[in-house]
Design an enzyme around this catalytic site. Structure first.
Site, PDB file in Angstrom:
ATOM      1  N   ASP A  44      -4.047  -8.022  -1.115  1.00 30.45           N
ATOM      2  CA  ASP A  44      -3.855  -9.306  -0.436  1.00 30.45           C
ATOM      3  C   ASP A  44      -3.944  -9.123   1.077  1.00 30.45           C
ATOM      4  O   ASP A  44      -2.994  -9.396   1.811  1.00 30.45           O
ATOM      5  CB  ASP A  44      -2.481  -9.888  -0.828  1.00 30.45           C
ATOM      6  CG  ASP A  44      -2.315 -11.331  -0.378  1.00 30.45           C
ATOM      7  OD1 ASP A  44      -3.337 -12.002  -0.125  1.00 30.45           O
ATOM      8  OD2 ASP A  44      -1.163 -11.787  -0.265  1.00 30.45           O
ATOM      9  N   ASP A  93       1.870  -2.015   3.620  1.00 32.81           N
ATOM     10  CA  ASP A  93       1.526  -3.018   4.644  1.00 32.81           C
ATOM     11  C   ASP A  93       1.624  -2.339   6.003  1.00 32.81           C
ATOM     12  O   ASP A  93       2.604  -1.657   6.306  1.00 32.81           O
ATOM     13  CB  ASP A  93       2.478  -4.217   4.579  1.00 32.81           C
ATOM     14  CG  ASP A  93       2.000  -5.366   5.452  1.00 32.81           C
ATOM     15  OD1 ASP A  93       1.418  -6.315   4.896  1.00 32.81           O
ATOM     16  OD2 ASP A  93       2.175  -5.291   6.683  1.00 32.81           O
ATOM     17  N   ASP A 132       4.616 -10.419   3.342  1.00 25.90           N
ATOM     18  CA  ASP A 132       5.569 -11.525   3.304  1.00 25.90           C
ATOM     19  C   ASP A 132       6.484 -11.466   2.081  1.00 25.90           C
ATOM     20  O   ASP A 132       7.427 -12.248   1.957  1.00 25.90           O
ATOM     21  CB  ASP A 132       4.833 -12.875   3.336  1.00 25.90           C
ATOM     22  CG  ASP A 132       3.740 -12.962   2.275  1.00 25.90           C
ATOM     23  OD1 ASP A 132       3.876 -12.323   1.218  1.00 25.90           O
ATOM     24  OD2 ASP A 132       2.747 -13.689   2.510  1.00 25.90           O
ATOM     25  N   GLN A 146      -0.154  -7.546  15.722  1.00 19.21           N
ATOM     26  CA  GLN A 146      -0.516  -8.958  15.585  1.00 19.21           C
ATOM     27  C   GLN A 146       0.559  -9.850  16.188  1.00 19.21           C
ATOM     28  O   GLN A 146       1.679  -9.410  16.476  1.00 19.21           O
ATOM     29  CB  GLN A 146      -0.694  -9.299  14.106  1.00 19.21           C
ATOM     30  CG  GLN A 146       0.526  -8.989  13.266  1.00 19.21           C
ATOM     31  CD  GLN A 146       0.227  -8.867  11.787  1.00 19.21           C
ATOM     32  OE1 GLN A 146      -0.839  -9.255  11.331  1.00 19.21           O
ATOM     33  NE2 GLN A 146       1.151  -8.338  11.016  1.00 19.21           N
ATOM     34  N   ASP A 158      -1.484   2.412   7.216  1.00 17.50           N
ATOM     35  CA  ASP A 158      -2.837   1.880   7.036  1.00 17.50           C
ATOM     36  C   ASP A 158      -3.231   2.092   5.576  1.00 17.50           C
ATOM     37  O   ASP A 158      -3.227   3.230   5.076  1.00 17.50           O
ATOM     38  CB  ASP A 158      -3.784   2.624   7.979  1.00 17.50           C
ATOM     39  CG  ASP A 158      -5.197   2.060   7.925  1.00 17.50           C
ATOM     40  OD1 ASP A 158      -5.734   1.743   8.981  1.00 17.50           O
ATOM     41  OD2 ASP A 158      -5.766   1.960   6.808  1.00 17.50           O
ATOM     42  N   HIS A 206      -0.065 -17.612  -4.808  1.00 17.29           N
ATOM     43  CA  HIS A 206       0.469 -16.334  -5.265  1.00 17.29           C
ATOM     44  C   HIS A 206       0.507 -16.225  -6.789  1.00 17.29           C
ATOM     45  O   HIS A 206       0.364 -15.118  -7.327  1.00 17.29           O
ATOM     46  CB  HIS A 206       1.841 -16.100  -4.634  1.00 17.29           C
ATOM     47  CG  HIS A 206       1.746 -15.771  -3.174  1.00 17.29           C
ATOM     48  ND1 HIS A 206       1.936 -16.713  -2.177  1.00 17.29           N
ATOM     49  CD2 HIS A 206       1.401 -14.615  -2.540  1.00 17.29           C
ATOM     50  CE1 HIS A 206       1.750 -16.143  -1.010  1.00 17.29           C
ATOM     51  NE2 HIS A 206       1.428 -14.877  -1.184  1.00 17.29           N
TER      52      HIS A 206
END
Length: 514
Positions: A376, A324, A304, A250, A358, A280
């Site tokens: 999320d 993630d 994040d 990305q 993944d 959050h």
């Protein structure tokens, strides 16, 4: 009469030159596929729905190549010169495509038209290359060997490009610099070919001058690619771009305004420091109120570090396993000062364990069972993300939870994308989960929704756990579970791997607002 006119289609390179021209074929094959991948990637970054963007880009590109091949048959004279001219044209159009498209997206309302015009132009020029090169080489090899050798080298070049592009070019060079570098390669091939084909291009000074000028301009572009990208991206965002990087997965951009900073992934806002606490706290604490003494919590997405920050407020929690996909994102959350301050160095806690994998594949393995799960992921705007909202995925999630353990799933906006939101609820229920939907107003996003799920029926939580909170109170949490008429449940289909209906809902609903 010149030599070009005497033997227009039959340049006679030496045997060595013929082999070097095959090497030239390899270079232009790599360049041609890289331009195609760049256009598809850039369209996916900017427009979303990667399958649609890649499908349409590939379709236009290949059909344009067919047009180029057909046009090559219209060229009867000075074939070697035409080949060099095409190389120089590909260098200019292909090399400039990425920065030009970024600028077009930022400043023009008809971006799609510009995108497909570039794709068609590059495809047409690339389609001219191989037929012209075959005619240049036709006297050096028997016909059957010529076709076999050129096509073999062409396909090998495509393989090289397809491996280099995701593993090195985009992560290391970025989209804009990659395009410019391959423009330089095409211009280099043009200049190189004036020497290889010298016997067929006796008057080549003008071509060499053009090639040198193009090399100089594109070379300068390579040196200043970061500045070009920043200039283009500043037109796309309201605030100053203070960080930008293309990872393997990305485009990561951070902007900063007067009182806040924002994180964007592929142009989509992930959070604003001004109001991310509302998001959050709403994401994490309703689920934790159902499991206040949890020892192990699973976080899927959340690169994040902000969901982990909220979880670390629970002193009894011993382990946060975060999964993630993008190591560039989690590394940024560990090292970028503004994000570190925002997530309170959550990723430096010994209680947080990060797996850059993944989530779908990770859940297929055996990692023990968890006391709660926070899911999320980015919105399901393409099929790669849509698989993370399917019945099969939720069955894997259910298996990873202890009996009665809660899970929460961010589920896009129930106001702007009502069918998409309730499709997530329908899919969770089809996977055997009981669901309680809720929503919260986040000014940067608008009205945003979540699904609280468990393997057995449960009541709406009424009391938040007494930890440090800025937004959430008992009253606010109760209100989140009340839906007004314009966000109430609507019937939808179940999102399965073989229909991916959620992606279709999402595309149809959000395109009205974007």
């Amino acid at each position: 009469m010149t030599v070009e006119a005497q033997s227009p289609a039959s340049p006679v390179p030496a045997a060595l030159n013929a082999k070097l021209l095959l090497l030239t074929t390899l270079v232009i094959a790599v360049c041609g596929l890289v331009y195609e991948l760049l256009a598809g990637t850039l369209a996916s970054y900017l427009l979303g729905d990667s399958i649609t963007q890649f499908s349409t880009v590939i379709g236009v590109y290949l059909s344009a190549m067919g047009l180029g091949s057909w046009l090559s048959g219209k060229l009867d004279t000075q074939i070697a010169r035409r080949f060099v001219e095409v190389e120089l044209a590909v260098a200019v159009v292909g090399g400039a495509a990425a920065p030009a498209l970024f600028f077009a997206f930022a400043h023009l309302s008809f971006f799609r038209g510009v995108l497909y015009a570039f794709v068609a132009a590059v495809g047409t020029l690339v389609g001219l290359e191989i037929p012209l090169l075959l005619r240049v080489l036709k006297d050096q090899f028997p016909f059957k060997d010529l076709i076999a050798r050129v096509l073999t080298v062409d396909y090998v070049g495509a393989l090289v490009a397809s491996l280099l592009f995701p593993m090195f070019l985009v992560p290391r060079l970025g989209i804009v610099r990659t395009g410019l570098v391959f423009g330089v390669l095409n211009a280099g091939v043009g200049l190189w070919s004036t020497q290889l084909l010298a016997s067929a291009i006796p008057r080549r000074r003008d071509l060499q001058i053009k090639a040198v000028v193009i090399l100089a301009v594109l070379g300068a572009g390579v040196l200043y690619a970061n500045k070009l990208t920043s200039l283009a991206e500043e037109g796309m965002y309201a605030d100053e771009v203070i960080f930008a990087k293309s990872s393997q997965y990305q485009r990561i951009v951070i902007t900063r305004g007067r009182a806040s900073f924002q994180l964007f992934l592929n142009g989509n806002l992930q959070f604003s420091s001004a109001d991310e606490a509302r998001y959050h706290e709403a994401l994490v604490h309703p689920a934790m109120s159902l499991a206040p003494h949890a020892k192990r919590v699973l976080v899927l997405g959340g690169g994040d570090g902000l969901a982990a920050r909220e979880l670390l407020k629970y002193p009894e929690l011993e382990e946060i396993q975060l999964v993630d996909l993008d190591p560039a994102m989690t590394e940024l959350a560990k090292t970028f000062p503004l994000i570190r301050e925002q997530n309170r160095d959550s990723f430096h806690s010994s209680r947080v364990h990060i797996a850059n994998e993944d989530a779908y594949l990770w859940l297929s393995g055996d990692h023990g069972q968890f006391d709660a799960a926070i899911v999320d992921f980015p919105d399901p705007n393409n099929f790669a993300l849509g698989k993370l909202y399917t019945t099969h995925f939720y069955k894997l999630l259910k298996r990873a939870l202890k009996p009665g353990a809660p899970a929460v799933i961010q589920s896009t906006s129930p106001l702007m994308a009502r069918n998409s939101f309730w499709c997530v609820a329908q899919t969770l229920e089809a996977a055997g989960m009981s669901v309680r939907a809720y929503h919260v107003a986040v000014p940067s996003f608008g009205e945003w929704g979540f699904m609280l799920a468990r393997d057995t029926p449960f009541d709406v939580p009424e009391h938040v756990v007494p930890v440090e909170l800025h937004f959430l109170t008992d009253e606010a949490m109760k209100a989140m579970f009340v839906f007004p008429a314009d966000m109430s449940r609507v019937p939808t289909e179940v999102n399965r791997l073989d229909n991916q209906i959620l992606v279709q809902y999402y595309e149809d609903e959000w395109k009205r607002w974007n």
